[in-house]
Motif scaffolding. Structure first.
Motif, PDB file in Angstrom:
ATOM      1  N   ALA A 678       0.827  -1.210   0.000  1.00 59.41           N
ATOM      2  CA  ALA A 678       0.000   0.000   0.000  1.00 59.41           C
ATOM      3  C   ALA A 678       0.863   1.263   0.000  1.00 59.41           C
ATOM      4  CB  ALA A 678      -0.922  -0.006   1.222  1.00 59.41           C
ATOM      5  N   ALA A 679       1.941   1.256   0.773  1.00 62.18           N
ATOM      6  CA  ALA A 679       2.815   2.426   0.833  1.00 62.18           C
ATOM      7  C   ALA A 679       3.470   2.689  -0.523  1.00 62.18           C
ATOM      8  CB  ALA A 679       3.879   2.226   1.912  1.00 62.18           C
ATOM      9  N   ILE A 680       3.900   1.611  -1.192  1.00 59.43           N
ATOM     10  CA  ILE A 680       4.520   1.774  -2.515  1.00 59.43           C
ATOM     11  C   ILE A 680       3.502   2.291  -3.522  1.00 59.43           C
ATOM     12  CG2 ILE A 680       5.547   0.509  -4.438  1.00 59.43           C
ATOM     13  CD1 ILE A 680       6.854  -1.332  -2.337  1.00 59.43           C
ATOM     14  N   ALA A 681       2.284   1.758  -3.462  1.00 61.45           N
ATOM     15  CA  ALA A 681       1.243   2.180  -4.406  1.00 61.45           C
ATOM     16  C   ALA A 681       0.919   3.659  -4.227  1.00 61.45           C
ATOM     17  CB  ALA A 681      -0.011   1.335  -4.204  1.00 61.45           C
ATOM     18  N   MET A 682       0.785   4.102  -3.004  1.00 60.67           N
ATOM     19  CA  MET A 682       0.462   5.503  -2.752  1.00 60.67           C
ATOM     20  C   MET A 682       1.625   6.413  -3.128  1.00 60.67           C
ATOM     21  SD  MET A 682      -1.768   5.323   0.759  1.00 60.67           S
ATOM     22  CE  MET A 682      -2.310   7.019   0.554  1.00 60.67           C
ATOM     23  N   GLN A 683       2.834   5.942  -2.892  1.00 61.97           N
ATOM     24  CA  GLN A 683       3.993   6.750  -3.245  1.00 61.97           C
ATOM     25  C   GLN A 683       4.123   6.916  -4.762  1.00 61.97           C
ATOM     26  OE1 GLN A 683       5.674   8.284  -1.016  1.00 61.97           O
ATOM     27  NE2 GLN A 683       7.345   9.154  -2.218  1.00 61.97           N
ATOM     28  N   ARG A 684       3.686   5.891  -5.491  1.00 63.90           N
ATOM     29  CA  ARG A 684       3.758   5.955  -6.950  1.00 63.90           C
ATOM     30  C   ARG A 684       2.559   6.676  -7.561  1.00 63.90           C
ATOM     31  NH1 ARG A 684       7.962   5.889  -9.615  1.00 63.90           N
ATOM     32  NH2 ARG A 684       6.851   5.069 -11.438  1.00 63.90           N
ATOM     33  N   GLY A 685       1.656   7.158  -6.716  1.00 65.79           N
ATOM     34  CA  GLY A 685       0.523   7.933  -7.214  1.00 65.79           C
ATOM     35  C   GLY A 685      -0.593   7.107  -7.798  1.00 65.79           C
ATOM     36  N   VAL A 686      -0.706   5.841  -7.436  1.00 62.81           N
ATOM     37  CA  VAL A 686      -1.793   4.999  -7.932  1.00 62.81           C
ATOM     38  C   VAL A 686      -3.120   5.561  -7.441  1.00 62.81           C
ATOM     39  CG1 VAL A 686      -2.791   2.690  -7.901  1.00 62.81           C
ATOM     40  CG2 VAL A 686      -0.299   2.979  -8.012  1.00 62.81           C
ATOM     41  N   GLN A 687      -4.088   5.747  -8.354  1.00 60.54           N
ATOM     42  CA  GLN A 687      -5.383   6.288  -7.990  1.00 60.54           C
ATOM     43  C   GLN A 687      -6.231   5.193  -7.349  1.00 60.54           C
ATOM     44  OE1 GLN A 687      -6.285   9.506  -8.190  1.00 60.54           O
ATOM     45  NE2 GLN A 687      -4.195   9.903  -8.889  1.00 60.54           N
ATOM     46  N   LEU A 688      -6.674   5.443  -6.136  1.00 56.27           N
ATOM     47  CA  LEU A 688      -7.484   4.482  -5.394  1.00 56.27           C
ATOM     48  C   LEU A 688      -8.836   5.106  -5.077  1.00 56.27           C
ATOM     49  CD1 LEU A 688      -4.794   3.248  -2.836  1.00 56.27           C
ATOM     50  CD2 LEU A 688      -5.608   2.020  -4.849  1.00 56.27           C
ATOM     51  N   PRO A 689      -9.864   4.289  -4.950  1.00 60.29           N
ATOM     52  CA  PRO A 689     -11.157   4.826  -4.517  1.00 60.29           C
ATOM     53  C   PRO A 689     -11.013   5.524  -3.157  1.00 60.29           C
ATOM     54  CG  PRO A 689     -11.393   2.579  -5.312  1.00 60.29           C
ATOM     55  CD  PRO A 689      -9.937   2.856  -5.250  1.00 60.29           C
ATOM     56  N   THR A 690     -11.849   6.528  -2.937  1.00 60.98           N
ATOM     57  CA  THR A 690     -11.728   7.340  -1.723  1.00 60.98           C
ATOM     58  C   THR A 690     -11.845   6.504  -0.461  1.00 60.98           C
ATOM     59  OG1 THR A 690     -12.697   9.200  -2.926  1.00 60.98           O
ATOM     60  CG2 THR A 690     -12.651   9.352  -0.526  1.00 60.98           C
ATOM     61  N   GLU A 691     -12.840   5.577  -0.462  1.00 64.58           N
ATOM     62  CA  GLU A 691     -13.038   4.781   0.748  1.00 64.58           C
ATOM     63  C   GLU A 691     -11.842   3.865   1.025  1.00 64.58           C
ATOM     64  OE1 GLU A 691     -15.722   3.019  -2.550  1.00 64.58           O
ATOM     65  OE2 GLU A 691     -14.973   4.955  -1.867  1.00 64.58           O
ATOM     66  N   LEU A 692     -11.223   3.348  -0.023  1.00 68.03           N
ATOM     67  CA  LEU A 692     -10.038   2.509   0.166  1.00 68.03           C
ATOM     68  C   LEU A 692      -8.849   3.332   0.647  1.00 68.03           C
ATOM     69  CD1 LEU A 692      -9.791  -0.109  -2.721  1.00 68.03           C
ATOM     70  CD2 LEU A 692     -10.422  -0.448  -0.337  1.00 68.03           C
ATOM     71  N   GLU A 693      -8.690   4.512   0.092  1.00 65.13           N
ATOM     72  CA  GLU A 693      -7.555   5.353   0.466  1.00 65.13           C
ATOM     73  C   GLU A 693      -7.622   5.736   1.937  1.00 65.13           C
ATOM     74  OE1 GLU A 693      -5.339   9.467  -1.010  1.00 65.13           O
ATOM     75  OE2 GLU A 693      -6.967   8.553  -2.197  1.00 65.13           O
ATOM     76  N   GLY A 694      -8.820   6.052   2.417  1.00 62.08           N
ATOM     77  CA  GLY A 694      -8.966   6.389   3.835  1.00 62.08           C
ATOM     78  C   GLY A 694      -8.634   5.217   4.731  1.00 62.08           C
ATOM     79  N   GLN A 695      -9.087   4.014   4.366  1.00 60.26           N
ATOM     80  CA  GLN A 695      -8.808   2.834   5.185  1.00 60.26           C
ATOM     81  C   GLN A 695      -7.323   2.479   5.152  1.00 60.26           C
ATOM     82  OE1 GLN A 695     -11.329   1.491   7.012  1.00 60.26           O
ATOM     83  NE2 GLN A 695      -9.694   0.391   8.045  1.00 60.26           N
ATOM     84  N   ILE A 696      -6.678   2.693   4.027  1.00 62.58           N
ATOM     85  CA  ILE A 696      -5.243   2.417   3.928  1.00 62.58           C
ATOM     86  C   ILE A 696      -4.455   3.373   4.819  1.00 62.58           C
ATOM     87  CG2 ILE A 696      -3.261   2.583   2.372  1.00 62.58           C
ATOM     88  CD1 ILE A 696      -5.022   1.360   0.193  1.00 62.58           C
ATOM     89  N   GLN A 697      -4.899   4.631   4.865  1.00 66.45           N
ATOM     90  CA  GLN A 697      -4.239   5.587   5.761  1.00 66.45           C
ATOM     91  C   GLN A 697      -4.335   5.138   7.205  1.00 66.45           C
ATOM     92  OE1 GLN A 697      -2.373   8.056   5.139  1.00 66.45           O
ATOM     93  NE2 GLN A 697      -2.700   8.499   2.978  1.00 66.45           N
ATOM     94  N   VAL A 698      -5.496   4.643   7.629  1.00 65.10           N
ATOM     95  CA  VAL A 698      -5.671   4.110   8.989  1.00 65.10           C
ATOM     96  C   VAL A 698      -4.731   2.935   9.218  1.00 65.10           C
ATOM     97  CG1 VAL A 698      -7.278   2.862  10.493  1.00 65.10           C
ATOM     98  CG2 VAL A 698      -8.046   4.893   9.261  1.00 65.10           C
TER      99      VAL A 698
END
Length: 785
Positions: A678-698
């Motif tokens: 998840a950290a690599i995906a977010m760092q690479r700017g992968v677009q995720l659904p809003t609800e998934l992005e919030g849960q990944i941050q948690v």
């Protein structure tokens, strides 16, 4: 006119409405009106269905209203022109009616929030009640001493009797156990000699109850910590259930031990840190100061119980450094504000814990003012302050002189006094001469006479002047009871290779040149003369150049199981080769009270910590007890027997719930994989659904805190040289369990999102959490007595 009424009505509109086209009017309906047209533009007037009769509100055409918090702010509502007199007099009643209508709209939302808050409080109360019920169930069983109760219960008795003792841990935990025993009516007379001893009529339940009380708070603390990090009730409930039904945590909380006290302060520090971080948007507010200060207090408590409290201090320290670094990078904050943040954390997280920690030792030293079993571990100067010790209120000459009869004590912990007796070394053990050892107890064979190396005249002859021993003098030490001199030569020591043997040699004080020693004051702190109790001295053998010391090794039965004395050719200063003069008899010198030689509080504090650190590294396993290695702990490989060694009916074995422990281990592995992905995906700017992005941050932030806590409380044990036990893993286990709660809550939410098109999606998350709870509870019930 009456703009306030209009603004209040407009502010109650729940949806944001755009400006109308020029010249077009539409009706404005209040929320909840079934006739409200969805998506229509604002017409600029309120119909009679929306407001009291006789009133119209016209919005100036062409002006766009601002929307804030779901309502309208800044739109100008006016009564129609031409109304005055009686019509104006009716405005106040309509204004009140409009205000009441607005309040009625807010009441359902407030009621809902109150209901939700009440539900959360009820769940917290249920979690706390279940925790206390399980920890206090069968607390009186078994009614005999279990495992380390023999140590910590005895130390609680020492506090009640004010008897000085030594332990390798800081004093707070034992002080609290003693206080609990005292307040519950225990008189401190039970001996706590060995596991299995019956308590009989002695009141031990106060001390067990205190430990169970603190252990019961671990679960609510974990629940609140996970709830604050994840904002998820299922994650918090899952964490609480895993800890409630873990047999290891349950067992460890029910006996007179330091572990529940230590874990209480660790979890309190963690919860307080999470809480004050949650007030980051309200810095320097009262709640922010409260939780920040409570974090510092909890850190002092953790360190005051055991030195492993340093791990939670490191955890909070890393979090604080990261927090300050982000504040420093926030360009909207002035440097003055950043400086205030830094000062607040220094005061609450460094100064406050240090003051409290020092205060703990001040109380400890003040309370324990009677001589006891811990005297021999400390310096002679320290012993002089203990009532009942032979040095207390004693008067002896202050400076060492030739002809003085002295005892010489080694500064290394548990080594004792330089000693000799009439027994010889056996055949094949160096030269067959008189044995020289160290002995922990007071004895006449510890007495030595200091003489010049080149004369046999009696220095106590009244006709001769007093001559003080000075730094660098060459002396002889003659054993008072046998009249043999302290001697060394190139024969190998009995037990330690490459060290030289030390013996007693000569007849009536007459020997040879191997009896000569040069006396040196370490750092020459007190000038040339040798001061009793305070001067730290070394004895250098003149013939071989070696240094007198003790290896700490126990001699065989031919040496009466006393400790080996050697002369080491390695000249490095170590405590085992440093001595001080304790007893001092010389009739030609005036005596002084030893009160003037007692150490100051900072010196006592430093000495206590040096001895505790040395004691920790020198711990040995007890009889019939299993030690373990750190890699054994996460897999629940081997437990620890608390009771049952004496064939008692009630047996207690410390072992974790396999479901909980293996689930924790799997969760750590899963988190490392998912978190990294998840950290690599977010760092690479992968677009995720809003609800998934919030849960990944948690998952990344909350789970990352728990993973860091687990690592800091587990991996340092791989570097420790002391003996280790299974119970050392339990602080780390608390963090791994909180990680499990956060991880599985997130995983089940991901699964529910992935099955959104399936009719099973709604039940995936609750059924998954419920299954984990039931399996854990079932396994706990089958293992509990």
């Amino acid at each position: 006119m009456l703009g306030a009424s209009g603004r209040l009505l407009a502010a109650s509109v729940a949806t944001t409405l755009p400006a109308p086209p020029h010249g077009q009017q539409r009706e404005l309906h209040l929320p909840g009106n079934p006739g409200a047209p969805s998506g229509d533009h604002l017409a600029g007037r309120l119909t009679r269905a929306s407001v009291p009769a006789g009133w119209r509100a016209v919005l100036r055409q062409g002006r766009t209203p601002r929307a804030m918090a779901g309502g309208l702010v800044g739109c100008e509502l006016r009564p129609r022109r031409g109304r005055c007199g009686p019509q104006a007099s009716r405005a106040s009643s309509w204004d009140v009616a409009a205000e009441a209508a607005a309040r009625s709209l807010k009441q359902p939302a407030q009621s809902s929030r109150r209901l939700e808050a009440a539900g959360r409080r009820a769940l917290l109360a249920l979690v706390t009640l279940l925790s206390f019920a399980t920890r206090f169930h069968h607390l009186d069983q078994p009614p005999h001493v279990c495992w380390d109760e023999t140590h910590f219960g005895k130390m609680g008795s020492y506090y009640i009797n004010r008897t000085f003792f030594f332990d390798v841990h800081p004093p707070l935990g034992k002080m609290l156990i003693g206080l609990a025993g005292y307040l519950s009516g225990y008189d401190g007379t039970f001996l706590f000699q060995k596991p299995g001893d019956k308590y009989e009529h002695h009141r031990y339940m106060g001390m067990r109850g205190f430990c169970a009380f603190l252990g019961s708070w671990l679960i609510p603390f974990a629940y609140l910590t996970v709830l604050d990090l994840s904002k998820s009730l299922p994650a918090a409930l899952l964490t609480a259930a895993l800890l409630t039904f873990d047999t290891g945590c349950l067992t460890l909380s029910q006996y007179i031990l330091l572990d529940p006290i230590l874990m209480f302060f660790i979890m309190a520090a963690m919860l307080s840190m999470v809480k004050y971080n949650s007030y980051a948007d309200r810095p320097f507010s009262a709640p922010w100061w409260f939780w920040l200060s409570l974090t510092g207090i909890s850190l002092a408590g953790a360190l005051g119980v055991k030195f492993v409290g340093l791990f939670i201090i490191l955890h909070v320290g890393l979090n604080t450094i990261s927090d300050l670094w982000h504040l420093f990078g926030d360009l909207s904050l002035s440097l003055v504000t950043v400086g205030k943040h830094l000062t607040a954390r220094i005061l609450c997280l460094i100064v406050l814990p240090l003051v409290l920690y020092v205060a703990i030792f001040a109380v400890h030293i003040t309370v324990l003012n009677k001589s006891g079993p811990g005297d021999g571990f400390f310096s002679s100067a320290f012993q002089a302050r203990l009532s009942g010790n032979n040095l207390h209120n004693a008067s002896i000459p202050e400076y060492l002189a030739y002809g003085s009869v002295v005892t010489v004590k080694n500064l290394r912990m548990a080594i004792g006094y330089l000693h000799s007796h009439r027994h010889l070394y056996p055949e094949g053990i160096g030269a067959r001469q008189q044995q020289v050892t160290t002995y922990l107890h007071k004895d006449y064979n510890n007495m030595w006479i200091i003489k010049k190396h080149n004369t046999n005249s009696d220095p106590l002859d009244p006709s001769l002047p007093v001559e003080f021993v000075r730094h660098g003098d060459i002396i002889r030490l003659e054993h008072k009871e046998t009249s043999r001199n302290l001697h060394s030569h190139h024969h190998e020591a009995p037990l330690t290779r490459k060290h030289y043997q030390v013996t007693g040699y000569g007849i009536n004080g007459t020997g040879d040149s191997n009896d000569f020693w040069r006396i040196e004051v370490v750092n020459r702190k007190f000038g040339n003369r040798i001061k009793v109790l305070r001067s730290r001295i070394r004895l250098i053998h003149l013939g071989t150049g070696c240094v007198l010391g003790s290896s700490g090794k126990i001699l065989p039965k031919w040496g009466w199981e006393q400790l080996e004395v050697t002369c080491t050719p390695y000249l490095k200063e170590t405590l085992s080769s440093i001595w001080n003069v304790e007893d001092h008899i010389n009739p030609k010198l005036p005596n002084i009270s030893l009160d003037v030689l007692q150490p100051s509080f900072p010196e006592i504090l430093l000495e206590s910590h040096m001895i505790m650190i040395l004691g920790n590294s020198g711990l040995k396993p007890k009889d019939n007890e299993f030690t373990s290695k750190p890699w054994h702990w996460p897999i629940n490989y081997q437990g620890l027997r608390f009771s049952g060694a004496n064939d008692t009916d009630f047996r207690v074995y410390l072992l974790g719930n396999p479901v909980v422990w293996w689930l924790n281990l799997v969760s750590i592995a899963l988190y490392l994989v998912l978190g990294s992905t998840a950290a690599i995906a977010m760092q690479r700017g992968v677009q995720l659904p809003t609800e998934l992005e919030g849960q990944i941050q948690v998952l990344l932030r909350g789970g990352g805190q728990m993973l860091l806590g687990w690592m800091l409380h587990y991996f340092p044990f791989f570097l420790m040289g002391r003996i280790l036990y299974f119970h050392h893993y339990f602080p780390a286990m608390l963090f791994s369990t909180m990680l499990t709660g956060i991880l599985w809550d997130s995983l089940l939410r991901f699964c529910a999102w992935g099955l959104a098109s399936s009719p099973l999606a709604r039940g995936v998350h609750p059924m998954g959490v419920l299954s984990l709870l039931l399996v854990t509870a079932y396994r706990s019930c089958t293992e509990s007595p």
